[in-house]
Design a protein around this motif. Structure first.
Motif, PDB file in Angstrom:
ATOM      1  N   THR A   1       0.835  -1.203   0.000  1.00 28.68           N
ATOM      2  CA  THR A   1       0.000   0.000   0.000  1.00 28.68           C
ATOM      3  C   THR A   1       0.866   1.249   0.000  1.00 28.68           C
ATOM      4  O   THR A   1       0.623   2.200  -0.759  1.00 28.68           O
ATOM      5  CB  THR A   1      -0.930   0.011   1.224  1.00 28.68           C
ATOM      6  OG1 THR A   1      -1.792  -1.126   1.171  1.00 28.68           O
ATOM      7  CG2 THR A   1      -1.773   1.270   1.264  1.00 28.68           C
ATOM      8  N   ALA A   2       1.893   1.259   0.831  1.00 30.05           N
ATOM      9  CA  ALA A   2       2.794   2.412   0.899  1.00 30.05           C
ATOM     10  C   ALA A   2       3.533   2.613  -0.416  1.00 30.05           C
ATOM     11  O   ALA A   2       3.704   3.746  -0.881  1.00 30.05           O
ATOM     12  CB  ALA A   2       3.779   2.226   2.048  1.00 30.05           C
ATOM     13  N   LEU A   3       3.972   1.522  -1.041  1.00 33.95           N
ATOM     14  CA  LEU A   3       4.681   1.627  -2.317  1.00 33.95           C
ATOM     15  C   LEU A   3       3.767   2.169  -3.411  1.00 33.95           C
ATOM     16  O   LEU A   3       4.186   2.980  -4.244  1.00 33.95           O
ATOM     17  CB  LEU A   3       5.226   0.258  -2.729  1.00 33.95           C
ATOM     18  CG  LEU A   3       6.381  -0.303  -1.900  1.00 33.95           C
ATOM     19  CD1 LEU A   3       6.723  -1.710  -2.364  1.00 33.95           C
ATOM     20  CD2 LEU A   3       7.609   0.606  -1.999  1.00 33.95           C
ATOM     21  N   GLY A   4       2.509   1.714  -3.420  1.00 31.94           N
ATOM     22  CA  GLY A   4       1.564   2.207  -4.405  1.00 31.94           C
ATOM     23  C   GLY A   4       1.307   3.694  -4.266  1.00 31.94           C
ATOM     24  O   GLY A   4       1.282   4.443  -5.260  1.00 31.94           O
ATOM     25  N   ASP A   5       1.108   4.150  -3.034  1.00 31.64           N
ATOM     26  CA  ASP A   5       0.884   5.577  -2.788  1.00 31.64           C
ATOM     27  C   ASP A   5       2.131   6.392  -3.132  1.00 31.64           C
ATOM     28  O   ASP A   5       2.033   7.507  -3.666  1.00 31.64           O
ATOM     29  CB  ASP A   5       0.505   5.803  -1.324  1.00 31.64           C
ATOM     30  CG  ASP A   5      -0.864   5.231  -0.983  1.00 31.64           C
ATOM     31  OD1 ASP A   5      -1.687   5.098  -1.909  1.00 31.64           O
ATOM     32  OD2 ASP A   5      -1.100   4.908   0.196  1.00 31.64           O
TER      33      ASP A   5
END
Length: 254
Positions: A155-159
């Protein structure tokens, strides 16, 4: 990406393994759960974030209890749990940025560090991170801790890609679509450990699936989405998951 369970002193029946075989269908369902979880979490959070977190947390605990009680792999139980991890994990992963104001670079780093700790503890206790060795309660608990943490990292990488690097949702889909092929090629052509290849791909399915869901559901002014709505995307994802899991369940019970 197939994996090979290590040799152990005590052989267990293959039916005692608590996770599915790593096949193309496995990756397809996994990708769908990530997108569905993203859309469902975002839609619920807009309605009422505290209630959404509480309900999804109860749902996750219930699904985990149901899964842990099984004595072997059950497609319905397993994929219900993964889907609840996707929903709850999205909310938890977004929390440090939304509530505390931490940059996505920091949240990604924290998630990566946490996952490294989980893997280190798991390997220290069990001597392997191979998912085909999930035949004991302790290994299964460690496995689900890793799964939850991979969702937070993904999730953090996507954001990070969509917002900080200004790639937008479409650009993120291309980035992670290319990135997820890398561990497969490294395993197939260059002898990368299947365990390393599996977990690398597992992490990358999260930002890939979430980017697809955001591209479909979010409005154009928000990183170039198509504006179909989080609700319709989540419902469509759930239907597709149910169909694929139902098909898998019939094959397992034959």
């Amino acid at each position: 990406m197939p994996q090979h369970a290590p040799t152990t002193r005590h052989r267990v029946p293959v039916t005692a393994v608590k996770v599915p075989a790593v096949t193309a269908v496995f990756w397809l369902i996994k990708l769908l759960t990530t997108g569905t979880g993203e859309a469902a979490a975002d839609g619920a959070a807009l309605a009422n974030l505290p209630v959404a977190v509480a309900v999804s947390g109860v749902g996750l605990v219930t699904a985990l209890w149901w899964q842990l009680r099984a004595d072997r792999f059950h497609p319905g139980r397993y994929w219900t749990t993964v889907t609840m991890v996707a929903v709850f994990g999205t909310m938890v992963a977004d929390g440090p940025h939304v509530v505390l104001g931490l940059p996505y670079t920091v949240t990604a780093g924290l998630a990566a560090a946490t996952l490294a700790v989980v893997f280190a503890v798991w390997h220290r206790l069990e001597g392997t991170l191979d998912v085909h060795s999930i035949t004991t309660r302790r290994r299964e608990v460690l496995y689900w801790a890793a799964v939850l943490t991979t969702f937070a990292l993904g999730t953090a990488l996507g954001d990070l890609a969509a917002v900080v690097w200004h790639l937008g949702f479409a650009g993120s889909i291309v980035l992670f679509g290319v990135a997820i092929v890398v561990p497969w090629v490294a395993w197939a052509r260059f002898g990368l450990s299947p365990v390393v290849a599996f977990w690398a791909a597992y992490v990358l399915t999260r930002p890939l699936g979430a980017s697809i869901a955001d591209w479909l559901g979010k409005p154009a002014e928000l990183a170039g989405g198509l504006g179909l709505g989080d609700g319709p995307v989540a419902v469509t994802g759930l239907v597709l998951i149910a169909v694929l899991v139902g098909t898998t369940a019939r094959r397992v019970t034959r």
